[in-house]
Design a protein around this motif. Structure first.
Motif, PDB file in Angstrom:
ATOM      1  N   GLU A  95       0.826  -1.209   0.000  1.00 56.94           N
ATOM      2  CA  GLU A  95       0.000   0.000   0.000  1.00 56.94           C
ATOM      3  C   GLU A  95       0.861   1.259   0.000  1.00 56.94           C
ATOM      4  O   GLU A  95       0.557   2.234  -0.712  1.00 56.94           O
ATOM      5  N   TYR A  96       1.940   1.232   0.765  1.00 57.65           N
ATOM      6  CA  TYR A  96       2.850   2.388   0.817  1.00 57.65           C
ATOM      7  C   TYR A  96       3.444   2.665  -0.570  1.00 57.65           C
ATOM      8  O   TYR A  96       3.474   3.823  -1.025  1.00 57.65           O
ATOM      9  N   TYR A  98       2.262   1.747  -3.494  1.00 65.43           N
ATOM     10  CA  TYR A  98       1.204   2.169  -4.420  1.00 65.43           C
ATOM     11  C   TYR A  98       0.911   3.663  -4.259  1.00 65.43           C
ATOM     12  O   TYR A  98       0.784   4.395  -5.247  1.00 65.43           O
ATOM     13  N   LYS A  99       0.799   4.116  -3.033  1.00 65.90           N
ATOM     14  CA  LYS A  99       0.527   5.543  -2.792  1.00 65.90           C
ATOM     15  C   LYS A  99       1.685   6.408  -3.275  1.00 65.90           C
ATOM     16  O   LYS A  99       1.470   7.484  -3.858  1.00 65.90           O
ATOM     17  N   GLU A 100       2.927   5.958  -3.044  1.00 70.59           N
ATOM     18  CA  GLU A 100       4.092   6.701  -3.517  1.00 70.59           C
ATOM     19  C   GLU A 100       4.093   6.793  -5.042  1.00 70.59           C
ATOM     20  O   GLU A 100       4.449   7.821  -5.626  1.00 70.59           O
ATOM     21  N   LEU A 103       1.474   9.383  -6.086  1.00 66.04           N
ATOM     22  CA  LEU A 103       1.936  10.732  -5.777  1.00 66.04           C
ATOM     23  C   LEU A 103       3.055  11.170  -6.710  1.00 66.04           C
ATOM     24  O   LEU A 103       3.240  12.375  -6.957  1.00 66.04           O
ATOM     25  N   LEU A 128      -7.541   0.065  -2.440  1.00 60.00           N
ATOM     26  CA  LEU A 128      -6.581   0.315  -3.519  1.00 60.00           C
ATOM     27  C   LEU A 128      -7.177  -0.071  -4.870  1.00 60.00           C
ATOM     28  O   LEU A 128      -7.010   0.641  -5.867  1.00 60.00           O
ATOM     29  N   HIS A 131      -9.711   2.601  -5.795  1.00 59.02           N
ATOM     30  CA  HIS A 131      -9.061   3.812  -6.295  1.00 59.02           C
ATOM     31  C   HIS A 131      -8.599   3.621  -7.738  1.00 59.02           C
ATOM     32  O   HIS A 131      -8.816   4.490  -8.595  1.00 59.02           O
TER      33      HIS A 131
END
Length: 357
Positions: A95-96, A98-100, A103, A128, A131
């Motif tokens: 998850e970390y 994917y968010k990075e 961004l 996820l 989204h």
């Protein structure tokens, strides 16, 4: 050279080349991506994470010098790290990353890597998938079929049947095809976690709302009907099976192997035929013990065992038709004459001992 060594299965050589290279030239993003692939294939998540974090830190200005200065991760870098996290079941780090990636302005190619999002969703990271699904729609693209089906499974889990219908209609409008067998496989997974009740509620809801009757909608309706019908049969199949067994035993004298018994004087015989068998509770327990005492003729043992365990399908009578001759007939398949069997009191005592154990 690193990728060639990986293709040959020489993971140790890949690492040696990478370490030796750093003594002569600075690695570029291509080299970093190659090593991320190596670590992923070798199931070396810790090494992949270390390299990924070191490279990302240089671009963030946290390090102004060193082997990884002026490097910037690309979409392949993030994809490789997502694969490494998924293969190692590191879903928090997944998850970390994917968010990075989001961004940093990159998107995961859902046509190639939708399986990563599906796997993450099943591991508890459904948000996820949601989204990614919304992002694809905003880009005016059609999400991959596997993303649609996983979204449908998740809405069923949540009991959000209204959204399930919306997703099914969207699939029909987009001409996405999912076969009946594929739906069955997916829905069977939901039964394991939700039970049949939830799918029955879904079927009732689908039958009462407006649906686009084009693929894959008819197939999911057929699949739900099939699953419901099969579960119903499984619920009643044991009783039906017992009745079939009783009918087979009642007609044993018609088998050529048992013609010697056709003239046995049995109370209640009418025109040479045995009357319908009426099993009492004690009779059924007796047959369970007979099954335990003999190892011959496994198929008949199974029939007798099923008959004993399901005796509630028959009406018990206080008066039994089982004479010694009749029992010899019924036990002939396991080749133990009734006269050689232990007395009923001993059999019942064994049964009580088993129950207490």
């Amino acid at each position: 050279m690193i990728l060639a060594s990986l293709d040959g299965g020489f993971v140790g050589d890949c690492i040696s080349i990478f370490e030796h290279m750093k003594d002569h030239c600075a690695p570029n993003v291509g080299t970093i991506n190659a090593m991320l692939k190596v670590y992923t294939c070798a199931d070396m998540f810790a090494k992949a994470k270390e390299l990924f974090e070191a490279t990302k830190a240089t671009h963030g200005g946290l390090e102004s010098s060193g082997d990884y200065s002026s490097l910037q991760l690309d979409s392949y870098s993030y994809k490789s790290m997502l694969e490494a996290s998924a293969s190692s079941q590191q879903w928090e780090y997944f998850e970390y990353v994917y968010k990075e990636m989001i961004l940093s302005g990159f998107q995961l190619d859902h046509r190639k890597y939708s399986w990563l999002l599906v796997k993450a969703s099943r591991a508890g990271k459904w948000h996820l998938l949601e989204h990614a699904f919304d992002t694809i729609l905003e880009a005016e693209e059609i999400p991959h079929t596997s993303l649609f089906t996983e979204m449908i499974c998740q809405t069923i889990t949540q009991g959000d049947f209204g959204r399930t219908v919306s997703l099914l209609n969207s699939m029909a409008h987009a001409s996405l095809s999912v076969s009946e067998s594929q739906w069955t496989s997916l829905l069977e997974r939901e039964i394991a976690t939700l039970g049949m009740g939830k799918l029955q509620d879904l079927l009732n809801h689908l039958q009462s709302c407006s649906l686009v009757m084009e693929d894959p909608v008819p197939n999911i309706l057929k699949s739900l009907d099939f699953i419901s019908g099969r579960r119903l049969l499984e619920g009643t199949g044991s009783c039906t099976r017992t009745e079939s067994v009783a009918g087979s035993i009642g007609n044993l004298e018609s088998d050529g192997k048992n013609q010697d018994y056709q003239h046995v004087d049995v109370p209640g015989r009418v025109d040479g035929r045995l009357p319908s068998l009426s099993l009492t509770s004690n009779s059924c327990n007796l047959f369970e013990m007979l099954d335990a005492e003999s190892s011959a003729n496994a198929s008949l043992q199974e029939e007798i065992d099923n008959l004993g365990s399901q005796h509630s399908c028959f009406e018990p009578n206080e008066e039994s038709y089982f004479t010694d001759s009749t029992l010899d007939l019924l036990t002939s398949g396991i080749r133990i004459p009734f006269s050689e069997l232990p007395p009923a009191s001993e059999i019942l005592e064994r049964w009580r001992t088993k129950q207490e154990d």
